[in-house]
Design a protein around this motif. Sequence first.
Motif, PDB file in Angstrom:
ATOM      1  N   ASP A   1     -47.668 -25.284  44.488  1.00 21.01           N
ATOM      2  CA  ASP A   1     -47.658 -26.789  44.697  1.00 21.01           C
ATOM      3  C   ASP A   1     -46.284 -27.421  44.943  1.00 21.01           C
ATOM      4  N   TYR A   2     -45.899 -28.078  45.820  1.00 23.07           N
ATOM      5  CA  TYR A   2     -44.648 -28.861  45.911  1.00 23.07           C
ATOM      6  C   TYR A   2     -43.223 -27.961  45.495  1.00 23.07           C
TER       7      TYR A   2
ATOM      8  N   LYS B   1     -42.576 -34.726  45.257  1.00 19.33           N
ATOM      9  CA  LYS B   1     -43.539 -34.035  46.130  1.00 19.33           C
ATOM     10  C   LYS B   1     -42.527 -34.162  47.217  1.00 19.33           C
TER      11      LYS B   1
ATOM     12  N   LEU C   1     -46.509 -32.426  51.143  1.00 20.56           N
ATOM     13  CA  LEU C   1     -47.805 -33.308  50.731  1.00 20.56           C
ATOM     14  C   LEU C   1     -48.966 -32.978  51.105  1.00 20.56           C
TER      15      LEU C   1
ATOM     16  N   ASP D   1     -51.665 -37.706  48.977  1.00 23.14           N
ATOM     17  CA  ASP D   1     -50.376 -37.819  48.531  1.00 23.14           C
ATOM     18  C   ASP D   1     -49.846 -38.909  49.362  1.00 23.14           C
TER      19      ASP D   1
ATOM     20  N   TYR E   1     -50.758 -27.606  40.732  1.00 16.72           N
ATOM     21  CA  TYR E   1     -50.247 -28.445  40.063  1.00 16.72           C
ATOM     22  C   TYR E   1     -51.076 -29.029  38.940  1.00 16.72           C
TER      23      TYR E   1
END
Length: 443
Positions: free
Chosen positions: A113-114, A152, A157, A161, A324
């Motif tokens: 994630d991210y 982020k 996203l 988000d 995350y």
Amino acid sequence: MTQPRIPNKTVTFIDNYCSVYQKLFPEVRSYEAFKRLHLGMTAEIKRKTLPAIAKAVGLKNEQSLLYFLTESAWSVQEVRKQRLEIILKKLGGEEIILIIDETGDKKKGKKTDYVDRQYIGNLGKIEAGIVSVNAYGIWQGMTFPLLFKIYKPKKRLKGDDVYKTKTQLAAEIITELQEIGFKFELVLADSLYGESETFISVLNQYKLPFIVAIRSNHAVWMPNEQKVRVNSWKQFERIFTSGKTENRYMREIIFGKRRTLRYWQITTDKKTLPENSTWYVMTNLSDAPPSVIGNNYGLRTWIEYGFKQCKNQLGWADFRCTNYHQIERWWEIVESVFLMVSLQFEGINQPENVGNNSPDKDLLLKLHQHPWWNRMSGWNHRLNNLRLLLQPYIYYCLIKPWILLFNNRYLQLGFQWLIQIMNEFLGFVFYDAQVEDLSFSSA
């Protein structure tokens, strides 16, 4: 009704610190995993992976630690709240110096994630990685972590988000810390934040003193008839936390007329102006002498270097998860370990400052005779001394399979005797009257 079993012990100073969090965990094994992660992250392990930590703390495998990070029903927000309450109690209402900075680490692949191609500060270039905005505090020479927020990227996203810039995240952090009850003597930040209207407006909203970096081509609106003036260089003594001093030079840059905001150039060499050690800063400390501005701003680079050490030593980037929610749990535990080490402050290195009635004093005087003990005040030195205290327990966990295999009773008794001595060190934390079963020694 079956009573829950008593948690297994690790090392006393770690158990004492973690005890404050015990009520936050739904089951004994989750609390034990919390303690073991503190033990493993503090230990001298090159990479803080779960398999490596499991071996070091005496587990057959990493499954209980993995369950704790991925499945156990504990709240990272509650752990963070407790950690910040420990800091507030330690501060006793006093002000701190707040430092805002972003930190990034290279991460391969696209599943985490991210993670995206973005600027990674510790690499000094754009790479695939993960970035967070972090806040740290300085108080009486002690450094400690406060809050972090994940950055982020727009392309990564998810569902609900909302995209926020790093400066927006930093502004949110300051607002949250204000609402929690932290008081700021000064705010320090680099040019990303110094050039941000969003960030500066929040500082002005709360009337916070600040020194922030700005770009060398920073522009200020002024009437056409006014000009930019540069005053002569002034030498000042840069005083480091170790007591070491070096000469530095700074001069004021005046845009037309002096204003509430003042601008300075700071350097290590006024003739060559080396790029890596020349800074432009903006501050609302209009009456502060140059030496105060120079020394206070110097704290920013010092703490950023210190946090880099903490990241490397405690395993900030060593997580092997992609979600995350799990990464956030890992980071929060690293922050907690960081705080645990910081709370040892001067007590562990200066037993003469420990009260005569403290049970730790005689032990500390003995420990200081170890040839590897370091009495210097840096965070890294305290960590290395704590690692000396952990060695008997960690080494016993690693060698125990051989001891049991060959039934070496004398070696086992020797390790247990040494571990028992190390467990006499209670640690320097604080006393919380609301936690009835704790009675820690205090620094």
